[in-house]
Design an enzyme around this catalytic site. Structure first.
Site, PDB file in Angstrom:
ATOM      1  CG  ASP A   1      -1.503   0.831   1.403  1.00  0.00           C
ATOM      2  OD1 ASP A   1      -2.617   2.017   0.274  1.00  0.00           O
ATOM      3  OD2 ASP A   1      -1.901   1.723   2.717  1.00  0.00           O
TER       4      ASP A   1
ATOM      5  CG  ASP B   1      -2.578   2.257   5.483  1.00  0.00           C
ATOM      6  OD1 ASP B   1      -3.196   1.794   4.861  1.00  0.00           O
ATOM      7  OD2 ASP B   1      -2.843   3.514   5.902  1.00  0.00           O
TER       8      ASP B   1
ATOM      9  CG  ASP C   1      -4.580  -1.997   2.529  1.00  0.00           C
ATOM     10  OD1 ASP C   1      -5.265  -1.650   3.969  1.00  0.00           O
ATOM     11  OD2 ASP C   1      -3.518  -1.121   2.691  1.00  0.00           O
TER      12      ASP C   1
HETATM   13  P1  ADP Z   1      -4.609   4.653  -1.054  1.00  0.00           P
HETATM   14  O1  ADP Z   1      -4.363   3.626  -1.282  1.00  0.00           O
HETATM   15  O2  ADP Z   1      -2.844   5.979  -1.429  1.00  0.00           O
HETATM   16  O3  ADP Z   1      -4.407   4.174   1.369  1.00  0.00           O
HETATM   17  P2  ADP Z   1      -7.263   5.760  -1.049  1.00  0.00           P
HETATM   18  O4  ADP Z   1      -8.309   4.581  -2.003  1.00  0.00           O
HETATM   19  O5  ADP Z   1      -7.635   5.671   0.670  1.00  0.00           O
HETATM   20  O6  ADP Z   1      -5.512   5.861  -1.110  1.00  0.00           O
HETATM   21  O7  ADP Z   1      -7.843   6.228  -2.072  1.00  0.00           O
HETATM   22  C1  ADP Z   1      -7.634   7.018  -3.323  1.00  0.00           C
HETATM   23  C2  ADP Z   1      -7.823   8.228  -3.514  1.00  0.00           C
HETATM   24  O8  ADP Z   1      -8.815   8.911  -2.268  1.00  0.00           O
HETATM   25  C3  ADP Z   1      -6.758   9.510  -2.401  1.00  0.00           C
HETATM   26  O9  ADP Z   1      -5.514   9.550  -3.514  1.00  0.00           O
HETATM   27  C4  ADP Z   1      -7.600  10.721  -2.296  1.00  0.00           C
HETATM   28  O10 ADP Z   1      -7.421  11.653  -3.440  1.00  0.00           O
HETATM   29  C5  ADP Z   1      -9.195  10.196  -2.331  1.00  0.00           C
HETATM   30  N1  ADP Z   1      -9.705   9.852  -0.939  1.00  0.00           N
HETATM   31  C6  ADP Z   1     -10.071   9.148  -0.489  1.00  0.00           C
HETATM   32  N2  ADP Z   1     -10.217   9.266   0.549  1.00  0.00           N
HETATM   33  C7  ADP Z   1      -9.734  11.162   0.880  1.00  0.00           C
HETATM   34  C8  ADP Z   1     -11.334  12.148   2.069  1.00  0.00           C
HETATM   35  N3  ADP Z   1     -11.061  11.472   3.204  1.00  0.00           N
HETATM   36  N4  ADP Z   1     -10.818  13.040   1.256  1.00  0.00           N
HETATM   37  C9  ADP Z   1      -9.578  13.030   0.298  1.00  0.00           C
HETATM   38  N5  ADP Z   1      -9.786  12.868  -0.791  1.00  0.00           N
HETATM   39  C10 ADP Z   1     -10.135  11.338  -1.014  1.00  0.00           C
HETATM   40 MG    MG Z   2      -4.421   3.086   2.243  1.00  0.00          MG
END
Ligand code: ADP
Ligand code: MG
Length: 363
Positions: A41, A242, A246
């Site tokens: 991740d 984390d 995921d």
């Molecule tokens: P990662 O795989 O890096 O953990 P996530 O799947 O959690 O990322 O989220 C993907 C994208 O969705 C983030 O990069 C962000 O652009 C957007 N995103 C998700 N949750 C939020 C939030 N609470 N506030 C702002 N952007 C968000």
């Molecule tokens: Mg994540």
């Protein structure tokens, strides 16, 4: 024979815990030892998980006003990105509002009603999917930020984009060395993230990852599928995450690893926990699990041959032709000796830190 596996497992798991690596089960240790695919991740795993806002673009708003709106929404969110907004608002002493209605959309952003207005905060795919068009001036900014490895977050009020934020999360100091080590050990390496492709690739470049090793813009539900896909292609897969979005992927993986300091979900879902919150624990965990599995095999093989020879002799198999008979006393002693040899061989695992010392220096 009965001791061959448990003796090595007990020593291996004990040694691991001494080094701050908690391995839940023997099965997890076995899976880790056999895996040649390591999926990471991004946020909070390869990066430190303390994102910070580096830029704000809000042509018709003051940046304080834009930040107040965004932080008011993120205040109720559990996403790691939320920290960046809350901290920035706090350090500027901004008073936050409470949204009237609030909903997080995993891997995309937040949908809420704030000050009686329909408000969206998240990545641009999310905003576009909600029929918000991103003005050209914004798009240009976002692209620049993303090629710098920053995550862009866009704010829309009543379907109009009003602000954009760039958020940076630094790489962990040990991430690069770990990736290089995995590569030298011929691991398949993958970065799995919901973030934009350009952001993920910029970060991947700093880690020496090829674009083909990066799966970006993957929604939480699709992360699990990616793991299955890799399992079909390469066999057992280890996922390091984390737990934010995921957890299902971690549950699907053959072995899952989380760092202490991650979320409770991750600690719940993970079979291996790195108590020192340091990625170099992965290398220790892999080496130790491989050494333990090797020891189990040696123990089984040795016990098997020992018993295969010893039991017939004790039963008098050599008596008719050679006149050799094992006295019950000697047979009993031989039996004890077999257990002892298995234990001694297993205890060799305790010297693990000695032969691993040199390898650890580069971390
Ligand atoms: P990662 O795989 O890096 O953990 P996530 O799947 O959690 O990322 O989220 C993907 C994208 O969705 C983030 O990069 C962000 O652009 C957007 N995103 C998700 N949750 C939020 C939030 N609470 N506030 C702002 N952007 C968000
Ligand atoms: Mg994540």
């Amino acid at each position: 024979l009965g001791l061959a596996t448990p003796a090595a497992l007990v020593v291996g798991l004990g040694k691991a815990s001494q080094r701050g690596i908690l391995i839940r089960t023997g099965a997890a240790l076995e899976a880790l030892a056999q895996t040649k695919v390591m999926v990471f991740d991004k946020t909070g795993t390869l990066t430190i998980g303390k994102p910070q806002i580096t830029d704000v673009y809000s042509p018709n708003f003051s940046s304080e006003e834009a930040l107040t709106l965004a932080a008011s929404l993120e205040h109720s969110s559990e996403h790691p990105l939320a920290l960046a907004f809350i901290e920035a608002a706090q350090s500027k002493g901004l008073a936050l509002d409470r949204p009237d209605r609030f909903e997080t959309v995993p891997g995309q952003g937040i949908r809420a009603s704030l000050r009686q207005k329909f408000t969206l905060l998240g990545n641009r795919t999310f905003l576009q999917s909600m029929s918000v068009s991103i003005p050209k001036t914004f798009q240009e900014r976002l692209e620049v930020w993303e090629t710098e490895g920053k995550t862009s977050v866009v704010l829309a009020v009543d379907f109009h984009v009003v602000a954009a934020f760039a958020v940076r999360d630094e790489l962990r100091a040990e991430s690069y060395a770990l990736i290089q080590w995995l590569r030298a050990e011929k691991f398949q390496i993958r970065l799995l993230t919901g973030d934009r492709k350009s952001t993920a690739e910029a970060i991947g470049r700093n880690l020496g990852l090829d674009p083909s090793e990066i799966y970006a813009e993957v929604l939480p539900s699709a992360k699990e599928e990616k793991i299955s896909e890799l399992q079909n292609l390469f066999g057992p897969v280890t996922m390091v995450g984390d737990g934010v979005n995921d957890a299902p992927a971690m549950a699907r993986a053959s072995c899952s690893v989380s760092l202490l300091g991650g979320t409770d979900v991750a600690l719940e879902a993970a079979q291996v926990t790195l108590m020192r919150g340091h990625l170099s624990g992965i290398r220790d965990a892999v080496l130790l699990s491989q050494a333990t599995l090797r020891t189990i095999r040696q123990n089984l093989l040795a016990s098997f041959f020992y018993n295969a020879l010893g039991i017939p002799i004790a039963a008098g198999a050599l008596m008719p032709h050679f006149g050799i008979q094992l006295s019950p006393v000697l047979a009993g002693a031989a039996m004890a000796l077999s257990s002892l040899s298995v234990l001694v061989n297993s205890l060799r695992l305790r010297r693990f830190h000695q032969w691993n010392q040199n390898e650890l220096k580069s971390f």
